[in-house]
Scaffold this active site. Structure first.
Site, mmCIF file in Angstrom:
data_model
loop_
_atom_site.group_PDB
_atom_site.id
_atom_site.type_symbol
_atom_site.label_atom_id
_atom_site.label_comp_id
_atom_site.label_asym_id
_atom_site.label_seq_id
_atom_site.Cartn_x
_atom_site.Cartn_y
_atom_site.Cartn_z
ATOM 1 N N ALA A 1 16.307 -40.445 -12.671
ATOM 2 C CA ALA A 1 15.712 -41.444 -11.778
ATOM 3 C C ALA A 1 16.730 -42.533 -11.487
ATOM 4 C CB ALA A 1 14.454 -42.051 -12.407
ATOM 5 N N ASP A 2 16.522 -43.195 -10.364
ATOM 6 C CA ASP A 2 17.337 -44.355 -10.023
ATOM 7 C C ASP A 2 16.444 -45.378 -9.335
ATOM 8 O OD1 ASP A 2 20.198 -45.378 -10.003
ATOM 9 O OD2 ASP A 2 19.611 -45.712 -7.926
ATOM 10 N N THR A 3 16.640 -46.642 -9.685
ATOM 11 C CA THR A 3 15.824 -47.726 -9.142
ATOM 12 C C THR A 3 16.709 -48.713 -8.396
ATOM 13 O OG1 THR A 3 14.203 -47.510 -10.924
ATOM 14 C CG2 THR A 3 14.230 -49.597 -9.723
#
Length: 211
Positions: A90-92
């Site tokens: 995941a990346d935010t």
């Protein structure tokens, strides 16, 4: 039926959210590439950036395993076929005025970010990518976070707490910065770094491992 996945992230928040969902998993710490962390390409829209970086993480993790990479030491609780387990990444990204606010470089940078966020709404995009069965599957959570106006003292105390560092946008909604959030439209867990609903649906649709 898959009952174990690999989380390619050192984020304790993502680990906690998978625990909350009851998804058996192991933490995979893939060596980071040399140079700037997750650079944005020239002219790349922020929404595209977060999807690409999450996909890059998944591809890098899969390639590392394929070339013999493994944790040292190898956790004894992992199942025998752990190398074939699906990989979750995941990346935010925090987005304000079309600009990506990354992790602050230092205290001055953290204070600058918080001054910009003060009294305004910003977007938080979290892209989730699952590498499984030779393919890559994606889900994206988009939230809008409204900050109350922050005083100089609010910002100074928060920066002094050390919490902004290592956080996209220079704040952690699950920490002291929760007091700054006047309203949230979207996913609280997505702003934390792993949207629970989208992650659960991604696993259910592609692995049938959670239901």
């Amino acid at each position: 039926m898959t009952s174990f996945i690999l989380l390619a992230s050192a984020s304790p928040r993502r680990h906690e959210i998978l625990d909350q969902l009851g998804i058996p998993h192991g933490i995979l710490r893939v060596p980071a590439p040399e140079g700037e962390d997750e650079p944005r390409l020239p002219g790349e829209p922020p929404a595209d950036y977060v999807r690409r970086t999450a996909r890059d993480k998944a591809e890098r993790a899969a390639a590392w395993l394929a070339t013999g990479g493994q944790p040292d030491p190898l956790p004894s609780a992992w199942p025998a076929g752990w190398r074939e387990a699906p990989i979750l990444c995941a990346d935010t990204t925090v987005i304000l005025d079309g600009e990506v606010l990354g992790k602050p470089r230092d205290a001055a940078d953290a204070a600058r970010m918080l001054r910009r966020l003060s009294g305004r709404a910003h977007a938080v995009h979290t892209a989730v990518v699952l590498a499984a069965g030779g393919g890559f599957h994606e889900a994206v959570s988009i939230s809008t976070v409204h900050f109350q106006p922050l005083t100089t003292g609010d910002i100074a105390r928060y920066v002094a707490s050390g919490e902004p560092f290592g956080k996209a946008g220079g704040y952690a909604i699950q920490g002291r910065a929760a007091a700054f959030v006047a309203r949230l439209e979207g996913s609280h867990s997505g702003v934390m770094g792993l949207p629970a609903h989208e992650t659960f649906q991604l696993l259910t649709l592609n692995l049938q491992c959670t239901g």
